[in-house]
Design a protein around this motif. Structure first.
Motif, mmCIF file in Angstrom:
data_model
loop_
_atom_site.group_PDB
_atom_site.id
_atom_site.type_symbol
_atom_site.label_atom_id
_atom_site.label_comp_id
_atom_site.label_asym_id
_atom_site.label_seq_id
_atom_site.Cartn_x
_atom_site.Cartn_y
_atom_site.Cartn_z
ATOM 1 N N TYR A 145 39.386 40.684 48.261
ATOM 2 C CA TYR A 145 38.369 40.811 49.305
ATOM 3 C C TYR A 145 38.774 39.989 50.536
ATOM 4 O O TYR A 145 39.936 39.977 50.930
ATOM 5 C CB TYR A 145 36.990 40.412 48.769
ATOM 6 N N GLU A 146 37.824 39.259 51.129
ATOM 7 C CA GLU A 146 38.135 38.451 52.307
ATOM 8 C C GLU A 146 38.690 37.080 51.931
ATOM 9 O O GLU A 146 39.052 36.286 52.797
ATOM 10 C CB GLU A 146 36.879 38.268 53.174
ATOM 11 N N GLY A 147 38.732 36.815 50.644
ATOM 12 C CA GLY A 147 39.241 35.534 50.188
ATOM 13 C C GLY A 147 38.443 35.023 49.008
ATOM 14 O O GLY A 147 37.646 35.749 48.402
ATOM 15 N N ILE A 148 38.651 33.764 48.688
ATOM 16 C CA ILE A 148 38.004 33.156 47.536
ATOM 17 C C ILE A 148 37.228 31.920 47.998
ATOM 18 O O ILE A 148 37.627 31.252 48.962
ATOM 19 C CB ILE A 148 39.071 32.780 46.481
ATOM 20 N N ASP A 149 36.118 31.625 47.349
ATOM 21 C CA ASP A 149 35.306 30.467 47.703
ATOM 22 C C ASP A 149 36.171 29.209 47.764
ATOM 23 O O ASP A 149 36.928 28.908 46.839
ATOM 24 C CB ASP A 149 34.185 30.306 46.664
#
Length: 231
Positions: free
Chosen positions: A111-115
């Motif tokens: 997705y747009e990245g990871i937390d």
């Protein structure tokens, strides 16, 4: 060498890790792969592992909970890598450094990245395999695993050839030829047929320099600077 790979799509690795040299090495136990399904640790009834980003913006972000659960379920110490487009570039020097570890854990982003809290709590290195964006970290995980596996004793039958390959000593590899000696009017360079090892080595060194200068001027410049400074 053991690889833990944390992924949302474990089926992605089914075929690649059973193919070619890496498949043979895994089958013989020279290397070990532990593919971990992050969704298994999701507490959502639909096994969701993404949510909207705080602060707004497009796309979704991988939630920390499932990754925390997957990491805590691993056994034994390992160096943890996040496959990330914003990470430091993977190169041969870094590959050799990583090969000193007994185990590597690769978290495949999506997705747009990871937390960010996953990175702060677990990740030792964010690594990118190039200046481009992939649809998922699984592709990068395969590249990292394959590039490292080649240095594991027993993985390749001829480990001496590693010293002549691209990026070793800062240069690209010289051209390679095999039989037949001529095809469609294209001939193998005479020097390679001469049996004169000193001349062959000189030719190969010249071709390595020429190719590096033409294809990777950045590497060529660094190589020349090192020759001048003696570093």
């Amino acid at each position: 060498m053991k690889f833990n790979i944390l992924t949302l799509f474990p089926d992605f690795f089914e075929s690649p890790l059973k193919s070619s040299l890496i498949g043979k090495a895994a089958e013989s136990g020279i290397i070990e792969f532990n593919i971990v399904d992050i969704r298994h640790y999701s507490e959502d009834k639909h096994r969701r592992c993404d949510d909207y980003p705080y602060g707004g913006g497009c796309g979704m972000v991988m939630t920390p909970g499932p990754v925390f659960g997957a990491m805590e379920a691993l056994s034994g110490p390992s160096r943890v890598i996040l496959a990330s487009a914003s990470g430091k570039p993977l190169n041969q020097a870094l590959v050799r450094e990583l090969c000193t570890e007994e185990a590597i854990t690769v978290i495949c982003g999506h997705y747009e990245g990871i937390d960010q809290r996953v990175i702060e709590k677990y990740v030792d290195d964010e690594i990118s395999i190039g200046d481009y964006v992939l649809s998922g970290g699984e592709y990068a995980a395969l590249v990292i695993a394959d590039s490292m596996s080649r240095f594991v004793p027993g993985f390749m039958s001829n480990t001496a050839s590693l010293e002549d390959e691209s990026y070793e000593n800062g240069l690209l590899e010289y051209p390679q030829y095999t039989r037949p000696e001529e095809i469609n009017g294209l001939k193998v360079p005479e020097v390679l047929l001469s049996g004169h090892h000193e001349k062959i080595e000189k030719w190969r060194n010249t071709k390595r320099l020429d190719k590096t200068r033409d294809v990777r001027p950045d590497l060529y410049k660094n190589f020349i600077l090192k020759q001048i400074t003696g570093d």
